[in-house]
Design an enzyme around this catalytic site. Structure first.
Site, PDB file in Angstrom:
ATOM      1  N   GLU A 250       9.932  -8.159  -5.091  1.00  0.00           N
ATOM      2  CA  GLU A 250       9.038  -9.670  -5.534  1.00  0.00           C
ATOM      3  C   GLU A 250       8.018  -8.971  -4.806  1.00  0.00           C
ATOM      4  OE1 GLU A 250      10.639 -11.921  -5.736  1.00  0.00           O
ATOM      5  OE2 GLU A 250      12.937 -11.215  -6.002  1.00  0.00           O
ATOM      6  N   CYS A 284       4.123 -15.840   0.687  1.00  0.00           N
ATOM      7  CA  CYS A 284       3.580 -15.223  -1.138  1.00  0.00           C
ATOM      8  C   CYS A 284       3.610 -16.456  -2.054  1.00  0.00           C
ATOM      9  CB  CYS A 284       5.122 -14.089  -1.766  1.00  0.00           C
ATOM     10  SG  CYS A 284       6.872 -14.868  -1.321  1.00  0.00           S
TER      11      CYS A 284
HETATM   12  P1  NDP Z   1       3.173  -3.659   2.037  1.00  0.00           P
HETATM   13  O1  NDP Z   1       4.035  -3.532   0.494  1.00  0.00           O
HETATM   14  O2  NDP Z   1       2.150  -3.570   1.919  1.00  0.00           O
HETATM   15  O3  NDP Z   1       4.795  -3.371   2.177  1.00  0.00           O
HETATM   16  C1  NDP Z   1       5.399  -4.184   1.721  1.00  0.00           C
HETATM   17  C2  NDP Z   1       6.574  -2.556   2.314  1.00  0.00           C
HETATM   18  O4  NDP Z   1       6.824  -1.210   2.057  1.00  0.00           O
HETATM   19  C3  NDP Z   1       6.550  -2.350   4.007  1.00  0.00           C
HETATM   20  O5  NDP Z   1       7.032  -2.247   4.340  1.00  0.00           O
HETATM   21  C4  NDP Z   1       5.664  -0.692   4.015  1.00  0.00           C
HETATM   22  O6  NDP Z   1       5.616  -0.475   4.907  1.00  0.00           O
HETATM   23  C5  NDP Z   1       6.739  -0.487   2.959  1.00  0.00           C
HETATM   24  N1  NDP Z   1       5.776   0.487   1.770  1.00  0.00           N
HETATM   25  C6  NDP Z   1       4.368   1.030   2.070  1.00  0.00           C
HETATM   26  N2  NDP Z   1       3.809   1.848   0.995  1.00  0.00           N
HETATM   27  C7  NDP Z   1       4.758   1.774   0.540  1.00  0.00           C
HETATM   28  C8  NDP Z   1       5.488   3.433  -0.622  1.00  0.00           C
HETATM   29  N3  NDP Z   1       5.026   3.734  -0.946  1.00  0.00           N
HETATM   30  N4  NDP Z   1       6.920   3.404  -0.798  1.00  0.00           N
HETATM   31  C9  NDP Z   1       7.747   2.401   0.190  1.00  0.00           C
HETATM   32  N5  NDP Z   1       7.411   1.422   0.848  1.00  0.00           N
HETATM   33  C10 NDP Z   1       6.312   1.526   0.863  1.00  0.00           C
HETATM   34  O7  NDP Z   1       3.341  -5.513   2.193  1.00  0.00           O
HETATM   35  P2  NDP Z   1       2.913  -6.155   2.659  1.00  0.00           P
HETATM   36  O8  NDP Z   1       3.427  -5.724   4.144  1.00  0.00           O
HETATM   37  O9  NDP Z   1       1.615  -6.169   3.177  1.00  0.00           O
HETATM   38  O10 NDP Z   1       3.489  -7.856   2.142  1.00  0.00           O
HETATM   39  C11 NDP Z   1       2.579  -8.452   1.983  1.00  0.00           C
HETATM   40  C12 NDP Z   1       3.657  -9.039   0.593  1.00  0.00           C
HETATM   41  O11 NDP Z   1       3.655  -9.234   0.341  1.00  0.00           O
HETATM   42  C13 NDP Z   1       2.204 -10.524  -0.167  1.00  0.00           C
HETATM   43  O12 NDP Z   1       1.398  -9.530  -0.799  1.00  0.00           O
HETATM   44  C14 NDP Z   1       2.867 -10.938  -0.684  1.00  0.00           C
HETATM   45  O13 NDP Z   1       2.942 -11.618  -1.695  1.00  0.00           O
HETATM   46  C15 NDP Z   1       3.923  -9.979  -0.780  1.00  0.00           C
HETATM   47  N6  NDP Z   1       5.342 -10.880  -0.670  1.00  0.00           N
HETATM   48  C16 NDP Z   1       5.793 -11.335  -1.244  1.00  0.00           C
HETATM   49  C17 NDP Z   1       7.138 -11.853  -1.566  1.00  0.00           C
HETATM   50  C18 NDP Z   1       8.260 -12.687  -2.870  1.00  0.00           C
HETATM   51  O14 NDP Z   1       8.731 -12.754  -2.896  1.00  0.00           O
HETATM   52  N7  NDP Z   1       7.719 -12.001  -3.510  1.00  0.00           N
HETATM   53  C19 NDP Z   1       7.812 -12.915  -0.483  1.00  0.00           C
HETATM   54  C20 NDP Z   1       7.135 -12.254   0.658  1.00  0.00           C
HETATM   55  C21 NDP Z   1       5.878 -11.630   0.983  1.00  0.00           C
HETATM   56  P3  NDP Z   1       4.423  -0.760   5.847  1.00  0.00           P
HETATM   57  O15 NDP Z   1       3.952  -1.841   6.262  1.00  0.00           O
HETATM   58  O16 NDP Z   1       5.163   0.237   7.740  1.00  0.00           O
HETATM   59  O17 NDP Z   1       3.087   0.678   5.798  1.00  0.00           O
END
Ligand code: NDP
Length: 515
Positions: A250, A284
């Protein structure tokens, strides 16, 4: 209400070599620290979760549903604690936390408790196409995959993290949740909640940490549910391919709103202001860009700008004190400002806002821009902040073309008093969900799939598919006790039976016209 609440388990969740500071984005104050789990700690959590899974599966759907219903009541009895925790680590308003984090989760706990078992009932499938299976019992069974890893973002630390754990658990899986490093406390509180509601040990655990923890999780689980940015989503899919486990993504969005000249302008303007600014635009499926038919453009822009100008921003001190909260993730403030500066440099006009706000916390002024076009980042890339660029279009056809001119395809909205026309426009949009005369509301419709097209994701949450994706589909074919000694096609091969079979094939499949 206080803004320093934290769950009891903030300090204790598996062996860790390091820790992460969690602060309040609205005040800049340090709340607490949580452990940063490494690969070895993850492996230990996973081993314990695998051991716990058979017992959790054996409890059955009604036993699991009972715990989810208890959790629903726990949420209501502990509403203040839940809201305080979300507000403290996100700096969002109480109302944003109440409607989207709290409201969604109490609804989802009840929904999956009631509907989950129905979606997972064995299906008895008739077979009419193959004489070899006539008289056999054909069963499609939804068996839990085993251990599910859920990785969540920071914008809705309960809904977009714990929310996806509910169906995974209801399907009989154990779950490890890896929350964002900036908002781990809400997930830890959910673990406390389930423990108090009687979930067996190690069935649901929270792995606090950073991106490396998320990456390590993928190698330990049987299925990955990821919510986050498109960039990280691609890395997650690559890692899931290496582990050869299914993953559901997502991802980001750039949702368009289309306002037709026959729209209820008051409703459209209120919706545009609310759905672009709520949760400080960190949604999002927020309205990230708006296309308005020329005939009503001026009136619409005036209404939206008045609406946005009146919004109160700051650190929430109680319910009803502010409308727009903080920017949760530190780097996001620079991205929002970069998009606004890029637009202004290319000729856009700021009608209100346009700058980072001053204060001890992290805020960006609620911002409305006009004279925008698709050469600007603010119309093409995910801004994820309290901004609304509005563009004048000739007609609905131009609006549809521009709305589809995007790598993203998460959601969209169309406003027209002629709801039939609105629906026809919605069908032309390349998005996973479209709302007519509303926006974002589809996320709360748990009966329908919520997922993205194009680079906004793969798979969906909610609906029957939202729980079946955490299952392996097992086919069971049962031959009755009274079956013949052997089937016609078995050894020894004889010319008589071969001829009979050839006749049977002709009879079954050979009739009808040849085009
Ligand atoms: P990120 O992609 O930066 O991070 C999401 C999660 O992935 C965090 O827990 C992060 O950890 C973790 N992560 C980072 N690197 C890795 C990796 N290499 N492997 C596995 N996990 C990893 O997203 P954001 O937290 O910045 O969230 C914002 C984004 O989420 C926006 O683009 C938004 O549109 C999207 N979003 C989409 C939704 C949907 O339903 N389509 C709903 C809500 C948000 P850490 O933060 O600890 O680095």
């Amino acid at each position: 209400m206080t803004s320093t609440a934290q769950p009891e388990t903030a300090e204790t969740n598996g062996a860790a070599t390091d820790s992460i500071a969690v602060d309040n984005p609205a005040t800049g104050e340090l709340i607490t620290t949580v452990p940063l789990l490494d690969a070895q700690a993850l492996a230990e959590l996973a081993a314990r979760a695998r051991e716990a899974q058979p017992q959790w599966e054996a409890i059955g759907p009604s036993g699991r549903a009972r715990i989810m219903r208890r959790a629903q009541k726990w949420m209501l009895d502990n509403a203040e604690r839940v809201l305080d925790t979300v507000v403290s680590e996100t700096g969002k308003t109480y109302e944003d936390a109440q409607v989207a984090d709290f409201g969604y989760t109490v609804s989802a706990l009840g929904f999956w408790a009631k509907e989950g078992p129905k979606y997972l009932v064995d299906e008895h499938v008739p077979s009419w196409n193959n004489p070899g299976t006539t008289g056999k019992k054909l069963i499609l069974r939804y068996a839990p995959v085993g251990l599910v890893g859920v990785i969540g973002p920071w914008n809705y630390p309960i809904t977009n993290a714990f929310g996806d754990c509910i169906p995974a658990l209801m399907a009989g899986n154990t779950v490890i949740l890896k929350p964002s490093e900036v908002t781990p406390l809400s997930s830890l509180l959910m673990a406390d909640m389930l423990r108090e509601c009687g979930i067996p040990e190690d069935v649901f655990t929270v792995a606090t940490g950073d991106g490396s923890t998320g990456a390590a999780l993928i190698g330990e689980v049987d299925c990955v549910m990821f919510t986050g940015s498109t960039k990280t989503g691609k890395a997650v899919m690559r890692a899931a391919a290496d582990a050869l486990v299914p993953c559901y993504l997502e991802l980001g969005g750039k949702d368009p709103m289309i306002v037709c000249s026959d729209a209820n302008l008051e409703r459209a303007a209120n919706a545009a202001a609310f759905y672009s600014m709520n949760n400080a635009g960190q949604v999002c499926i927020s309205v990230e860009r708006c296309y308005v038919e020329a005939a009503v453009y001026d009136e619409f822009v005036e209404k939206v700008t008045d609406n946005v100008r009146a919004l109160r921003q700051g650190a929430p001190t109680d319910v009803g004190t502010v409308d727009v909260g903080a920017v949760i993730f530190p780097p996001q403030l620079d991205i929002v400002d970069e998009h606004v500066r890029d637009a202004v440099d290319k000729g856009a006009k700021v009608l209100t806002g346009g700058h980072p706000a001053t204060g001890p916390g992290r805020f960006y002024e609620p911002t409305v821009l006009v004279d925008v076009d698709h050469s600007m980042k603010i119309m093409r890339e995910e801004t994820f902040g309290p901004t609304l660029p509005i563009m004048k279009v000739r007609d609905a056809d131009e609006a549809v073309r521009l709305a589809n001119d995007s790598p993203y395809g998460l959601g969209a909205s169309v406003f027209s008093k002629d709801s039939e026309r609105g629906e026809q426009i919605a069908r032309r949009l390349d998005v996973g969900a479209a709302n007519v005369n509303d926006a974002m509301i589809n996320y709360t419709v748990l009966e329908l799939p919520m997922g993205g097209a194009k680079t906004s994701g793969i798979g969906s949450r909610h609906g029957a598919g939202g729980i079946r994706k955490y299952c392996s589909q097992q086919a069971i074919v049962v031959t009755a006790r009274m079956a013949m000694k052997k089937e016609l096609f078995m050894y020894p091969y004889k010319s008589r039976t071969s001829r009979m079979l050839a006749g049977a094939f002709k009879l079954m499949y050979g009739r009808g016209k040849r085009d």
